[in-house]
Design a protein around this motif. Structure first.
Motif, short mmCIF file in Angstrom:
data_model
loop_
_atom_site.label_atom_id
_atom_site.label_comp_id
_atom_site.label_asym_id
_atom_site.label_seq_id
_atom_site.Cartn_x
_atom_site.Cartn_y
_atom_site.Cartn_z
N MET A 51 0.83 -1.17 0.00
CA MET A 51 0.00 0.00 0.00
C MET A 51 0.88 1.23 0.00
SD MET A 51 -2.97 1.02 2.68
CE MET A 51 -2.97 2.69 3.23
N GLY A 52 0.38 2.27 -0.62
CA GLY A 52 1.09 3.52 -0.66
C GLY A 52 0.12 4.67 -0.79
N TYR A 53 0.66 5.84 -1.03
CA TYR A 53 -0.14 7.04 -1.17
C TYR A 53 0.15 7.66 -2.53
CZ TYR A 53 -1.03 6.71 3.80
OH TYR A 53 -1.44 6.29 5.03
N ALA A 54 -0.90 7.93 -3.28
CA ALA A 54 -0.78 8.62 -4.56
C ALA A 54 -1.53 9.93 -4.43
CB ALA A 54 -1.37 7.78 -5.69
N PHE A 55 -0.90 11.00 -4.83
CA PHE A 55 -1.50 12.32 -4.75
C PHE A 55 -1.72 12.80 -6.18
CE2 PHE A 55 1.30 11.51 -1.21
CZ PHE A 55 0.51 11.80 -0.12
N THR A 56 -2.93 13.25 -6.48
CA THR A 56 -3.31 13.65 -7.83
C THR A 56 -4.02 14.99 -7.79
OG1 THR A 56 -3.65 11.32 -8.36
CG2 THR A 56 -4.53 12.92 -9.91
N PHE A 57 -3.60 15.92 -8.64
CA PHE A 57 -4.26 17.23 -8.70
C PHE A 57 -5.76 17.05 -8.83
CE2 PHE A 57 -0.52 19.64 -10.93
CZ PHE A 57 0.21 19.61 -9.76
N GLU A 58 -6.51 17.93 -8.21
CA GLU A 58 -7.97 17.89 -8.30
C GLU A 58 -8.42 18.11 -9.74
OE1 GLU A 58 -11.97 17.70 -6.84
OE2 GLU A 58 -10.05 16.84 -6.29
N ARG A 59 -7.79 19.07 -10.42
CA ARG A 59 -8.10 19.29 -11.84
C ARG A 59 -6.88 18.83 -12.64
NH1 ARG A 59 -9.82 24.66 -10.10
NH2 ARG A 59 -8.03 25.44 -11.21
N PRO A 60 -7.04 17.90 -13.55
CA PRO A 60 -5.91 17.32 -14.29
C PRO A 60 -5.01 18.37 -14.94
CG PRO A 60 -7.91 16.11 -14.75
CD PRO A 60 -8.32 17.32 -13.96
N ALA A 61 -3.74 18.10 -14.91
CA ALA A 61 -2.72 18.95 -15.53
C ALA A 61 -1.45 18.13 -15.67
CB ALA A 61 -2.47 20.17 -14.65
N PRO A 62 -0.52 18.57 -16.53
CA PRO A 62 0.75 17.86 -16.65
C PRO A 62 1.48 17.81 -15.30
CG PRO A 62 0.50 19.47 -18.40
CD PRO A 62 -0.62 19.71 -17.43
N GLY A 63 2.11 16.71 -15.01
CA GLY A 63 2.86 16.55 -13.77
C GLY A 63 1.98 16.53 -12.54
N ASN A 64 0.78 15.96 -12.71
CA ASN A 64 -0.22 16.07 -11.65
C ASN A 64 -0.19 14.94 -10.62
OD1 ASN A 64 -1.29 14.02 -13.24
ND2 ASN A 64 -3.38 14.74 -13.05
N THR A 65 0.83 14.10 -10.62
CA THR A 65 0.85 13.01 -9.64
C THR A 65 2.16 13.01 -8.85
OG1 THR A 65 1.79 11.42 -11.20
CG2 THR A 65 -0.62 11.55 -11.08
N PHE A 66 2.06 12.42 -7.68
CA PHE A 66 3.20 12.25 -6.79
C PHE A 66 2.85 11.07 -5.92
CE2 PHE A 66 5.31 13.18 -2.69
CZ PHE A 66 6.62 13.28 -3.12
N SER A 67 3.81 10.26 -5.55
CA SER A 67 3.49 9.11 -4.70
C SER A 67 4.60 8.83 -3.70
CB SER A 67 3.22 7.87 -5.55
OG SER A 67 4.38 7.51 -6.26
N LEU A 68 4.18 8.23 -2.59
CA LEU A 68 5.09 7.79 -1.54
C LEU A 68 4.58 6.46 -1.03
CD1 LEU A 68 5.25 11.13 0.50
CD2 LEU A 68 7.14 10.14 -0.79
N ASN A 69 5.48 5.58 -0.61
CA ASN A 69 5.01 4.35 0.01
C ASN A 69 4.70 4.62 1.49
OD1 ASN A 69 7.42 3.98 1.59
ND2 ASN A 69 8.41 2.96 -0.14
#
Length: 128
Positions: A1-19
């Motif tokens: 399991m991990g954490y994925a962070f995604t912009f509320e409104r889509p845009a380039p470079g809109n994700t980031f993740s951490l375990n």
């Protein structure tokens, strides 16, 4: 399991993740920076200027990947507090309490602060 962070409104470079392990260190940094609070735990160092404030985000949003929405305003506050804590050497002082804190922790926190800043004009992000 991990954490994925995604912009509320889509845009380039809109994700980031951490375990889960990485996110544990980031949460502690957010707590110490006064960026997030709650769940019965308090700051260890209690550095003046980093006290929890009205804008402090409920830590619950960062304890699960349950599609929490972190608003643009909240994201901006998280970023500013993490950067302030890092500039005051609070992050490195805090990490000295953890025997298992790897050298990369400060980079993870910097990257998370950067993601939070970039998410502000996109109405924040979702924690998934």
């Amino acid at each position: 399991m991990g954490y994925a962070f995604t912009f509320e409104r889509p845009a380039p470079g809109n994700t980031f993740s951490l375990n889960n392990w990485q996110m544990g260190f980031v949460r502690e940094a957010m707590r110490e920076a006064g960026a997030a609070a709650g769940q019965g735990l308090e700051q260890v160092l209690r550095t003046p200027g980093l006290e929890p404030a009205e804008q402090t985000v409920d830590m619950e949003k960062f304890l699960s990947n349950s599609n929490w929405h972190v608003s643009g305003e909240e994201a901006g506050f998280v970023a500013s507090r993490l950067r302030l804590a890092a500039s005051m050497d609070v992050i490195s002082d805090l990490m000295s309490f953890f025997d298992d804190a790897p050298d990369e922790v400060e980079q993870w926190i910097e990257d998370f602060a950067d993601f939070n800043e970039r998410s502000v004009p996109h109405d924040g992000y979702r924690v998934r």
